[in-house]
Motif scaffolding. Structure first.
Motif, PDB file in Angstrom:
ATOM      1  N   CYS A  22      55.710  29.500  37.203  1.00  0.00           N
ATOM      2  CA  CYS A  22      55.802  29.781  35.741  1.00  0.00           C
ATOM      3  C   CYS A  22      56.025  31.492  36.213  1.00  0.00           C
ATOM      4  O   CYS A  22      55.634  32.149  36.666  1.00  0.00           O
ATOM      5  N   LEU A  23      56.275  31.897  34.230  1.00  0.00           N
ATOM      6  CA  LEU A  23      56.225  32.859  33.935  1.00  0.00           C
ATOM      7  C   LEU A  23      54.752  33.575  34.048  1.00  0.00           C
ATOM      8  O   LEU A  23      54.363  32.789  33.226  1.00  0.00           O
ATOM      9  N   GLU A  24      53.832  34.705  34.224  1.00  0.00           N
ATOM     10  CA  GLU A  24      53.246  35.488  34.074  1.00  0.00           C
ATOM     11  C   GLU A  24      53.111  36.141  32.526  1.00  0.00           C
ATOM     12  O   GLU A  24      54.020  37.267  33.840  1.00  0.00           O
ATOM     13  N   THR A  66      52.167  20.954  38.563  1.00  0.00           N
ATOM     14  CA  THR A  66      51.472  21.735  39.299  1.00  0.00           C
ATOM     15  C   THR A  66      51.980  22.655  40.408  1.00  0.00           C
ATOM     16  O   THR A  66      50.979  24.191  39.911  1.00  0.00           O
ATOM     17  N   LEU A  67      52.996  22.410  41.475  1.00  0.00           N
ATOM     18  CA  LEU A  67      52.423  23.516  42.061  1.00  0.00           C
ATOM     19  C   LEU A  67      53.351  24.783  41.376  1.00  0.00           C
ATOM     20  O   LEU A  67      53.495  26.150  41.371  1.00  0.00           O
ATOM     21  N   PHE A  68      54.397  25.025  39.890  1.00  0.00           N
ATOM     22  CA  PHE A  68      54.888  25.902  39.123  1.00  0.00           C
ATOM     23  C   PHE A  68      53.310  26.638  38.426  1.00  0.00           C
ATOM     24  O   PHE A  68      53.740  27.860  38.761  1.00  0.00           O
ATOM     25  N   MET A  69      53.010  26.131  37.442  1.00  0.00           N
ATOM     26  CA  MET A  69      51.200  26.526  37.827  1.00  0.00           C
ATOM     27  C   MET A  69      50.499  27.143  38.984  1.00  0.00           C
ATOM     28  O   MET A  69      50.259  29.181  38.823  1.00  0.00           O
ATOM     29  N   MET A  70      50.767  26.617  39.956  1.00  0.00           N
ATOM     30  CA  MET A  70      49.441  27.626  41.042  1.00  0.00           C
ATOM     31  C   MET A  70      50.549  28.442  41.505  1.00  0.00           C
ATOM     32  O   MET A  70      49.862  30.015  41.904  1.00  0.00           O
ATOM     33  N   GLU A  75      50.318  34.347  41.798  1.00  0.00           N
ATOM     34  CA  GLU A  75      51.185  36.491  41.620  1.00  0.00           C
ATOM     35  C   GLU A  75      49.511  36.311  40.766  1.00  0.00           C
ATOM     36  O   GLU A  75      49.168  37.774  41.049  1.00  0.00           O
ATOM     37  N   LEU A  76      49.170  35.751  40.332  1.00  0.00           N
ATOM     38  CA  LEU A  76      48.320  36.894  38.874  1.00  0.00           C
ATOM     39  C   LEU A  76      46.610  37.014  39.947  1.00  0.00           C
ATOM     40  O   LEU A  76      45.994  38.013  40.040  1.00  0.00           O
TER      41      LEU A  76
END
Length: 243
Positions: A22-24, A66-70, A75-76
């Motif tokens: 995901c883009l943070e 789930t992996l996209f979010m993780m 990164e955050l």
């Protein structure tokens, strides 16, 4: 100005998708522009400050989401180490969809909840970690141990079986690792029992859950993946999950 912001979003979103993440975002004009796109339906925000294109998100299965979010959370929060079922997902193990959330991490800053309670952090110092699927996670052995002791027998066995099936861990090594951890850990007895049943032959998590349920209901422990010669087609060999 808005054209510039839109261009930035498009560039950053493409880069995030290339990483399978995901883009943070951080507070500011870019964040506000992302929120406007969520309101318009162009983007989705699966967790606060995380974004993905709605069209792309719909094509992802639960594990991919789930992996996209993780990966974005990594990164955050570079100090986070994913653990429990989140680490199991990263290791490619069989995790039921209902166990994908809350996401689980260990940090040195203390136990607390993040992102509206959808990320649970436990306190740990100097946790040994590995990089797998693009995130920092507990080792395979520790991941399986934690899952077996924290979750019920069927779910724990599905994770343990898949760890053996992947080939990175043997049954004897798993039993030895659990024994080395000792009873100081809550759920140790269940983890030890589950490890003794673990078998690499089930081909998916549902077969493992079915086998565990048979045991819990008092049925004879079945043989697994038994070859059967087809009497109507000489030379053809079939295989049954349980016998």
């Amino acid at each position: 100005m808005w054209q510039s912001v839109d261009h930035e979003i498009d560039v950053f979103m493409r880069e995030a998708e290339r990483r399978g993440a995901c883009l943070e975002s951080y507070p500011g004009r870019l964040h506000r522009a992302l929120e406007r796109r969520v309101e318009s339906g162009e983007l989705v925000s699966p967790l606060p400050r995380l974004y993905a294109r709605a069209e792309a998100w719909r094509t992802l299965g639960q594990t991919e989401r789930t992996l996209f979010m993780m990966r974005a959370l990594g990164e955050l929060h570079p100090d986070w180490v994913f653990c429990g079922t989140s680490a199991a997902v990263a290791h490619g193990l069989s995790v039921s969809n209902r166990l994908h959330e809350p996401l689980q991490v260990v940090t040195s800053s203390g136990a607390r909840r993040y992102h509206g309670g959808r990320v649970m952090a436990a306190h740990a110092r100097n946790e040994v970690s590995v990089t797998v699927s693009g995130v920092s996670a507990t080792t395979l052995e520790r991941t399986v141990f934690d899952c077996m002791r924290r979750h019920d027998f069927p779910e724990g066995l599905a994770i343990a079986d898949s760890a053996l099936r992947k080939g990175g861990l043997s049954g004897d090594a798993l039993v030895a690792y659990v024994s080395s951890m000792g009873p100081r850990y809550r759920g140790f007895k269940q983890a030890k029992m589950t490890a003794s049943f673990a078998d690499p032959r089930p081909e998916n998590g549902m077969e493992s859950i079915a086998r565990a349920t048979m045991y819990q209901l008092g049925y004879q422990i079945p043989e697994l993946q038994v070859p059967v010669h087809d009497p109507l087609s000489p030379g053809r060999v079939l295989r049954v999950d349980f016998m």
